[in-house]
Design a protein around this motif. Structure first.
Motif, PDB file in Angstrom:
ATOM      1  N   GLN A   1       0.861  -1.156   0.043  1.00 41.70           N
ATOM      2  CA  GLN A   1      -0.031   0.000  -0.172  1.00 41.70           C
ATOM      3  C   GLN A   1       0.951   1.298  -0.185  1.00 41.70           C
ATOM      4  O   GLN A   1       1.632   1.592   0.900  1.00 41.70           O
ATOM      5  N   GLY A   2       0.919   1.992  -1.109  1.00 42.40           N
ATOM      6  CA  GLY A   2       1.867   3.031  -1.394  1.00 42.40           C
ATOM      7  C   GLY A   2       3.273   2.515  -0.999  1.00 42.40           C
ATOM      8  O   GLY A   2       3.515   1.534  -1.883  1.00 42.40           O
ATOM      9  N   ASP A   3       3.928   2.809  -0.315  1.00 45.35           N
ATOM     10  CA  ASP A   3       5.553   2.263  -0.184  1.00 45.35           C
ATOM     11  C   ASP A   3       5.480   1.387   1.082  1.00 45.35           C
ATOM     12  O   ASP A   3       6.579   1.011   1.436  1.00 45.35           O
ATOM     13  N   VAL A   4       4.586   1.009   1.491  1.00 47.26           N
ATOM     14  CA  VAL A   4       4.337   0.203   2.718  1.00 47.26           C
ATOM     15  C   VAL A   4       4.191  -1.367   2.192  1.00 47.26           C
ATOM     16  O   VAL A   4       2.975  -1.559   1.725  1.00 47.26           O
ATOM     17  N   VAL A   5       5.050  -2.295   2.687  1.00 48.34           N
ATOM     18  CA  VAL A   5       4.736  -3.653   2.366  1.00 48.34           C
ATOM     19  C   VAL A   5       3.764  -4.237   3.574  1.00 48.34           C
ATOM     20  O   VAL A   5       4.267  -4.281   4.600  1.00 48.34           O
ATOM     21  N   GLN A   6       2.645  -4.817   2.756  1.00 48.11           N
ATOM     22  CA  GLN A   6       1.851  -5.199   3.562  1.00 48.11           C
ATOM     23  C   GLN A   6       1.986  -6.925   3.921  1.00 48.11           C
ATOM     24  O   GLN A   6       1.947  -7.388   5.004  1.00 48.11           O
ATOM     25  N   GLU A   7       2.305  -7.655   2.631  1.00 46.59           N
ATOM     26  CA  GLU A   7       2.579  -8.998   2.768  1.00 46.59           C
ATOM     27  C   GLU A   7       3.622  -9.183   1.835  1.00 46.59           C
ATOM     28  O   GLU A   7       3.910  -8.673   0.936  1.00 46.59           O
ATOM     29  N   ALA A   8       4.329 -10.307   2.042  1.00 46.83           N
ATOM     30  CA  ALA A   8       5.680 -10.528   1.212  1.00 46.83           C
ATOM     31  C   ALA A   8       5.766 -12.014   1.277  1.00 46.83           C
ATOM     32  O   ALA A   8       5.649 -12.793   2.410  1.00 46.83           O
ATOM     33  N   VAL A   9       6.037 -12.529  -0.178  1.00 43.92           N
ATOM     34  CA  VAL A   9       6.186 -14.117  -0.101  1.00 43.92           C
ATOM     35  C   VAL A   9       7.493 -14.385  -0.870  1.00 43.92           C
ATOM     36  O   VAL A   9       7.641 -13.530  -1.871  1.00 43.92           O
ATOM     37  N   ALA A  10       8.463 -15.095  -0.344  1.00 41.42           N
ATOM     38  CA  ALA A  10       9.734 -15.044  -0.959  1.00 41.42           C
ATOM     39  C   ALA A  10       9.650 -16.240  -1.728  1.00 41.42           C
ATOM     40  O   ALA A  10       9.307 -17.413  -1.563  1.00 41.42           O
ATOM     41  N   GLY A  11      10.438 -15.954  -2.911  1.00 39.21           N
ATOM     42  CA  GLY A  11      10.594 -17.230  -3.911  1.00 39.21           C
ATOM     43  C   GLY A  11      11.552 -17.207  -4.733  1.00 39.21           C
ATOM     44  O   GLY A  11      12.530 -16.125  -4.521  1.00 39.21           O
ATOM     45  N   SER A  12      11.779 -17.925  -5.670  1.00 39.43           N
ATOM     46  CA  SER A  12      13.244 -17.624  -6.693  1.00 39.43           C
ATOM     47  C   SER A  12      12.777 -18.249  -8.020  1.00 39.43           C
ATOM     48  O   SER A  12      11.941 -19.081  -8.122  1.00 39.43           O
ATOM     49  N   VAL A  13      13.629 -17.450  -8.903  1.00 42.62           N
ATOM     50  CA  VAL A  13      13.588 -18.408 -10.177  1.00 42.62           C
ATOM     51  C   VAL A  13      14.401 -19.569 -10.273  1.00 42.62           C
ATOM     52  O   VAL A  13      15.201 -19.690  -9.293  1.00 42.62           O
ATOM     53  N   ASP A  14      14.090 -20.546 -11.152  1.00 47.63           N
ATOM     54  CA  ASP A  14      14.825 -21.761 -10.966  1.00 47.63           C
ATOM     55  C   ASP A  14      16.408 -21.485 -11.290  1.00 47.63           C
ATOM     56  O   ASP A  14      16.481 -20.755 -12.130  1.00 47.63           O
ATOM     57  N   GLY A  15      17.284 -22.265 -10.766  1.00 49.74           N
ATOM     58  CA  GLY A  15      18.849 -22.024 -10.747  1.00 49.74           C
ATOM     59  C   GLY A  15      19.440 -22.645 -11.995  1.00 49.74           C
ATOM     60  O   GLY A  15      18.314 -23.057 -12.843  1.00 49.74           O
ATOM     61  N   VAL A  16      20.551 -22.453 -12.218  1.00 48.11           N
ATOM     62  CA  VAL A  16      21.037 -23.117 -13.464  1.00 48.11           C
ATOM     63  C   VAL A  16      21.464 -24.385 -13.101  1.00 48.11           C
ATOM     64  O   VAL A  16      22.602 -24.537 -12.146  1.00 48.11           O
ATOM     65  N   PRO A  17      20.821 -25.660 -13.672  1.00 51.06           N
ATOM     66  CA  PRO A  17      21.267 -26.858 -13.090  1.00 51.06           C
ATOM     67  C   PRO A  17      22.716 -27.170 -13.472  1.00 51.06           C
ATOM     68  O   PRO A  17      23.270 -26.631 -14.407  1.00 51.06           O
ATOM     69  N   GLY A  18      23.272 -28.090 -12.806  1.00 52.52           N
ATOM     70  CA  GLY A  18      24.762 -28.388 -13.063  1.00 52.52           C
ATOM     71  C   GLY A  18      25.703 -27.425 -13.155  1.00 52.52           C
ATOM     72  O   GLY A  18      26.969 -27.348 -13.901  1.00 52.52           O
ATOM     73  N   SER A  19      25.327 -26.246 -12.370  1.00 48.69           N
ATOM     74  CA  SER A  19      26.411 -25.215 -12.261  1.00 48.69           C
ATOM     75  C   SER A  19      27.401 -25.530 -11.315  1.00 48.69           C
ATOM     76  O   SER A  19      28.337 -24.336 -10.940  1.00 48.69           O
TER      77      SER A  19
END
Lengths: 312, 249, 447, 100
Positions: free
Chosen positions: C212-230
């Protein structure tokens, strides 16, 4: 009161040159931190020229638009910033002559640099993007924090000289500079000069955490005009401290215009150096400091000055 | 700026025309940001006119105050406006025709007054420094005005703080937890009040996302989010421009 | 000498490539762009996944034309030919349905599968003669008025789209949702996803927030899939090799840990807006990581290192800005299983951002003493604990970011600095990539 | 630079503001109409000072009008905020319930 038409043209040229020199000096400081001390003079030269190369690169870059953006507001916002700086510079004396020296010079300067409020918010609102809008709102919070102490600092200088005309303020500092007997007002003015140009510790509206906030979606010419305007505003803000608190053209040996240039360069170097020394002040914490510490201090300073003026 | 003769006359007319154009645009713009800054444009022209009339100090003070005021007004415009960015074409006017007639009559009356009243020609000589004159007046004979202005501003600050903050008189004593149930003071009787104007318009929000039926209609004041309201089919009100719009640039 | 502004985007599992790229860019004195709009070269660490994920396509289209994308498959490829072979986002996902023909100005790519609302035609009748005047651009609305009284536009924004920084995975909506705000008002809330393309952002993290505006109400952390075999996570690597019985000296582990702390410190100082100290921290990190047993860290770097830690430790402004922010008390640390600096900070102080910074500084100073220690690295030595896993840190994020203002949220996230490399699947079962060149880091023997 | 031009401008601003006040449903837009009307008053006062009586009274009237503008905006938005919090309404029609 220089009514020669050449001064109207000379003002923008001088301000742009001063802005380029200041940007070069800032690039040098940044490069020495990022890439280590400059070996040869050639490396030193290329580092100082990075702002000009960056400007050339931006000129060649086509501007890009975000979706459903209000491009008209972005264009007005970015163009308004340098315009506000140039209009505010109209009352800046070089030595003892300024483009125009109206009876309300100090109020005119304050009104013109307040246009930056509209400029940064419009630039932030226009692209219809999350981070740039957050940056635009941050400048309003910054404005609310710095504006009142800034106004009282200007009024204190006017009070000391008994007039709002910049020429008379300079004349009143013949013997003793205002910075000497109004130190708090001078310090608060320097803080608000930084805040006015959202520079140094006050660069949260274009903060690194919000990907340069209000300027997040600017590219090409818009970005150049916006950041060029910010540099001009910083130069004008630093330059205005000279007639107000540092005695304008007064000084032994050197001619008046030389003293103005030297003093402006010193103040500008100080303001640029402050950015290197401090992290960005978050406005939710600075707002409290500004209202509960700076404002009372500058009011006490105004009281002290008015007592001195009445007794004199 | 003193009476610069023809040059000042031309500038004053230009500023007057600009002021009226901006004033009219304020109510024609859809985007609240544009409306706010059109109002700023109009009031900057007013400041320019006051400057031209010789009141230097007051003209510049008006420019300064209006810039800062419109910047803050921008915050409230966005907070309370249904369509701050002007992306959803909608009109929020009621009986525009009646208002136009009344204001037209008022304008006609005033213009008639301007041209018919024999304005006295003789005027006292303008003082050398009007600002000094104003300062003397405010600190002298008009001290009462100065006192009332000071008290009015102080009362406004206190009233604004108590009214606006949640812990003020009208907010819930303890601010409602972000996602708790709705506070008691949302009485149900506003559930379906008689509002003629709204009935024929599709009361619920024009939907742009097919798959998230946030039926947020005026009547739906229940706290649950996204409750699909069977009474209102989703498709009404979404504009006939389903996919792939061209970009305005 | 050509000057390019680079947007460096890293994927999970490509830390070593990112470090090599940063070294190379510093050598060429090419600045890092804070946002896609300022960049003219997009460098992706690690091979571009096929088909092109939406976040990469969005980032690519956000660059102003002419846009070049360079993918670095191996760390030494950064040094040799940075611009050797630009990658064209070919393949199924690249050609976005909303991709505009080249000559139109680059547009913000639209996500798949959402309809547009009525566009409005805008044109400017005339620019106001005094540019300081308010804007006069006329505004015509070709579409018929439809009388839907939507809900209130709110404090935040109307349509919650047009975000940037990678993942634009949210919908374009005429009217934003409304939700309770901390002042008891019901104001607009907008769902955004701050993605891997943001500057000074943990590699590969995607934070879906409701704001809301610049206040974070909820946050869920995730990630893009990594580089396999690195290969194994870069910061964990010496400990993993020691666990497998390889010969690893304490000095190398100490240097690797000092590099990890300086990397986190550099990121946090950049987010806190102290650009100079952040650049110094990153330069010293590269100097420390470049040193080996034969070529030890030279004394000037050690001197600069202690100067940096003393300067950051003595900064009262940094303490004033970060004290009391993002508190993770000891009870929550135990409950979530958080380890590493956050745990140490919680045990010593109140566990806020400033305590975690102080722990980083202590560990940096502590490990400089062990640089020249040639003794073998004991698998679970107390003096040199392993780099903390990222999963518990990601689990701690939602509760710490809820209710935080955007700048505070960035500082809290930077103080936790989850390193998503350990979430990348181990190379053993990496499914074959026909065209990807043999990943150099596949074998554990990678020095 | 004649008195009539300025008084015409004042009348025009006043009536456009009046139109806005009467026609706009949103309280915020209504307050913008009020600001325009006050702008008209300021122009009229300045014109009277310049053309008719150059005493300080006209200037004080301008100062009063500017202060009223500021106070009106501040208190107006506070009222709208309080109204918005309790009734979630900022339309003049719906705010009419306060009369009961």
């Amino acid at each position: 009161m220089a009514d020669a038409w050449w001064s109207v043209l000379a003002l923008p040229v001088m301000l742009v040159v001063a802005a380029c020199v200041a940007a070069g000096f800032d690039a040098l400081l940044g490069a020495s931190a990022a890439y280590g001390p400059a070996g040869s003079v050639r490396v030193w030269g290329t580092r100082a020229a990075t702002p000009l190369r960056e400007a050339r690169r931006l000129l060649g870059q086509p501007a890009r638009r975000t979706k459903a953006a209000d491009t008209a507001l972005v264009r007005v916002g970015t163009a308004l910033l340098p315009t506000a700086a140039l209009l505010a510079g109209a009352v800046l004396p070089l030595g003892f002559t300024a483009v125009s020296d109206p009876g309300v010079g100090i109020v005119w300067f304050n009104a013109m640099e307040a246009l930056a409020w509209a400029a940064v918010w419009l630039t932030g609102w226009g692209p219809n993007a999350a981070l740039s809008m957050i940056g635009g709102y941050r400048f309003l919070a910054l404005g609310l924090a710095y504006e009142l102490p800034h106004m009282f600092a200007l009024t204190t200088a006017g009070l000391g000289a008994g007039s709002l005309r910049v020429g008379e303020v300079v004349a009143a500092q013949e013997g003793l500079w205002f910075a000497v007997w109004m130190p708090v007002a001078f310090a608060v003015y320097l803080l608000s000069a930084l805040a006015m140009a959202f520079w140094g510790p006050f660069d949260q509206p274009v903060g690194a955490d919000a990907a340069q906030g209000a300027a997040a979606e600017l590219s090409g010419v818009d970005r150049l005009v916006f950041f060029g305007g910010r540099w001009l505003l910083l130069v004008v803000a630093a330059a205005f401290s000279v007639p107000l608190f540092l005695g304008g053209g007064h000084g032994p040996l050197l001619p008046a215009w030389a003293w103005t240039v030297v003093k402006t360069a010193a103040v500008l170097a100080l303001l640029i150096g402050v950015r290197r020394a401090l992290p960005t002040l978050r406005l939710d914490r600075f707002m409290g400091l500004a209202w509960m510490v700076l404002l009372p201090l500058v009011l006490l300073q105004a009281l002290a000055v008015s007592v001195v003026v009445v007794l004199r | 700026m003193t009476d610069g003769g023809v040059w000042a006359g031309v500038v004053s007319v230009v500023l007057a025309v600009l002021a009226v154009i901006c004033a009219v645009q304020v109510f024609r713009f859809d985007s609240m940001a544009r409306a706010t800054y059109a109002l700023l444009g109009s009031l900057l022209c007013v400041g320019g006119e006051v400057l031209l009339l010789g009141l230097d100090y007051l003209g510049v003070v008006i420019v300064l105050m209006m810039t800062v005021e419109m910047a803050l007004m921008g915050v409230f415009m966005v907070m309370f406006m249904m369509n701050p960015g002007g992306l959803m074409p909608m009109t929020m006017v009621h009986n525009a025709r009646g208002a136009a007639v009344i204001s037209g009559l008022v304008f006609a009356g005033l213009t008639a007054g301007i041209f018919l009243v024999p304005w006295p020609v003789s005027r006292t000589r303008a003082p050398a420094d009007p600002t000094h004159d104003l300062g003397r007046a405010l600190m002298g004979p008009h001290m009462l005005t100065m006192m009332t202005l000071g008290l009015a501003l102080f009362a406004a600050i206190v009233a604004t703080v108590t009214l606006a903050t949640a812990r003020g008189r009208y907010g819930p004593s303890t601010p409602a937890p972000p996602h708790g149930p709705k506070g008691p003071e949302h009485p149900d009787e506003t559930e379906a009040p008689e509002r003629p104007h709204e009935q024929e318009a599709a009361p619920e929000r024009p939907h742009v996302r097919e798959d998230s039926p946030h039926a947020h209609s005026r009547e739906d004041l229940t706290p649950s989010h996204g409750r699909q309201d069977p009474a209102h089919p989703r498709e009404t009100g979404s504009p006939a421009h389903p996919h792939g719009r061209e970009d305005p640039s | 000498m050509e000057l390019r502004t680079v947007l460096l985007v890293a994927q999970p599992g490509t830390t070593e490539i990112r470090l090599a790229a940063e070294r190379e860019l510093r050598r060429r004195a090419w600045p890092l762009a804070p946002s896609p709009a300022a960049a003219d070269l997009l460098i992706l660490c690690g091979p571009p996944p096929i088909p092109t994920p939406p976040w990469l396509a969005t980032l690519h289209t956000q660059l102003p034309p002419p846009r070049t994308l360079v993918a670095l498959h191996t760390p030494d490829q950064a040094a040799t030919g940075l611009l050797a072979h630009p990658v064209h986002l070919e393949g199924q996902g690249a050609e976005h349905p909303a991709q505009r023909p080249a000559q139109r100005p680059a547009e913000h790519a639209e996500d798949e599968g959402h309809s547009e609302h009525a566009a409005h035609e805008e044109h400017r009748e005339h620019e106001g003669p005094h540019s300081e005047h308010g804007e006069h651009g006329g505004h015509e609305d070709p579409h018929s008025e439809h009388g839907g009284h939507g809900q209130h536009g709110g404090h935040g924004d109307h349509g919650n789209h047009g975000d940037h920084g990678g993942h634009a995975g949210h919908h374009m909506e005429g009217m934003a949702e409304r939700g309770d705000d901390r002042d008891g008002l019901r104001l607009d809330r907008w769902e955004l996803a701050y993605g891997p393309g943001l500057a000074d952002w943990p590699a590969g993290l995607v934070l879906r927030v409701v704001m809301q505006g610049d206040v974070v109400q909820e946050a869920v952390a995730g990630s893009v899939d990594g580089v396999p075999g690195s290969g194994a996570a870069y910061w964990h690597e010496p400990w993993l090799r020691a666990a497998r019985g390889a010969e690893v000296t304490c000095g190398e582990a100490a240097r690797r840990r000092c590099g990890a702390r300086l990397d986190s410190l550099g990121r946090l100082l950049a987010v806190a807006g102290w650009a100079d100290q952040a650049a110094r921290a990153r330069r010293l990190r590269d100097a420390v990581l470049a040193a080996t047993a034969s070529r030890p860290v030279d004394p000037t770097v050690l001197g600069a290192l202690s100067a940096l830690t003393r300067r950051v430790r003595r900064s009262r402004t940094l303490r004033w800005l970060t004290r009391g922010l993002g508190q993770l008390p000891a009870a929550r640390v135990r409950a979530l299983g958080v380890s590493g600096p956050a745990m140490v900070a919680a045990s010593e102080g109140a566990g806020d951002v400033y305590d975690r910074i102080r722990v980083w500084l202590d560990e940096t100073d502590g490990s400089t003493a062990l640089f020249t220690d040639t003794g073998p690295l004991p698998p679970d030595s107390a003096a040199l604990p392993q780099h903390p896993p990222s999963a518990p840190l990601l689990a701690a994020l939602p509760e710490m970011l809820a209710g935080a203002e955007f700048a505070c949220a960035r500082l809290v996230l930077a103080s936790l600095d989850p390193d998503l490399d350990d979430a990348v699947p181990a190379p053993a079962h990496a499914h074959g990539h026909p065209h990807a060149p043999a990943p150099a880091g596949s074998g554990p023997s990678h020095g | 630079m004649s008195l009539d031009v300025f008084l015409l401008l004042a009348a025009a601003l006043f009536s456009v503001g009046l139109y806005g006040v009467l026609s706009q449903q949103s309280v915020v837009m209504l307050m913008m109409g009020l600001e325009l009307m006050l702008g008209g008053v300021i122009v009229a006062a300045a014109a009277v000072w310049h053309f008719l009586f150059a005493g300080a009274d006209a200037q004080v009237l301008v100062v009063v009008a500017v202060t009223v503008m500021a106070v009106e905006m501040a208190v107006g938005f506070a009222v709208v905020t309080a109204l918005f919090r309790t009734r979630e309404v900022d339309m003049t029609d719906m705010a009419a319930e306060l009369k009961e």
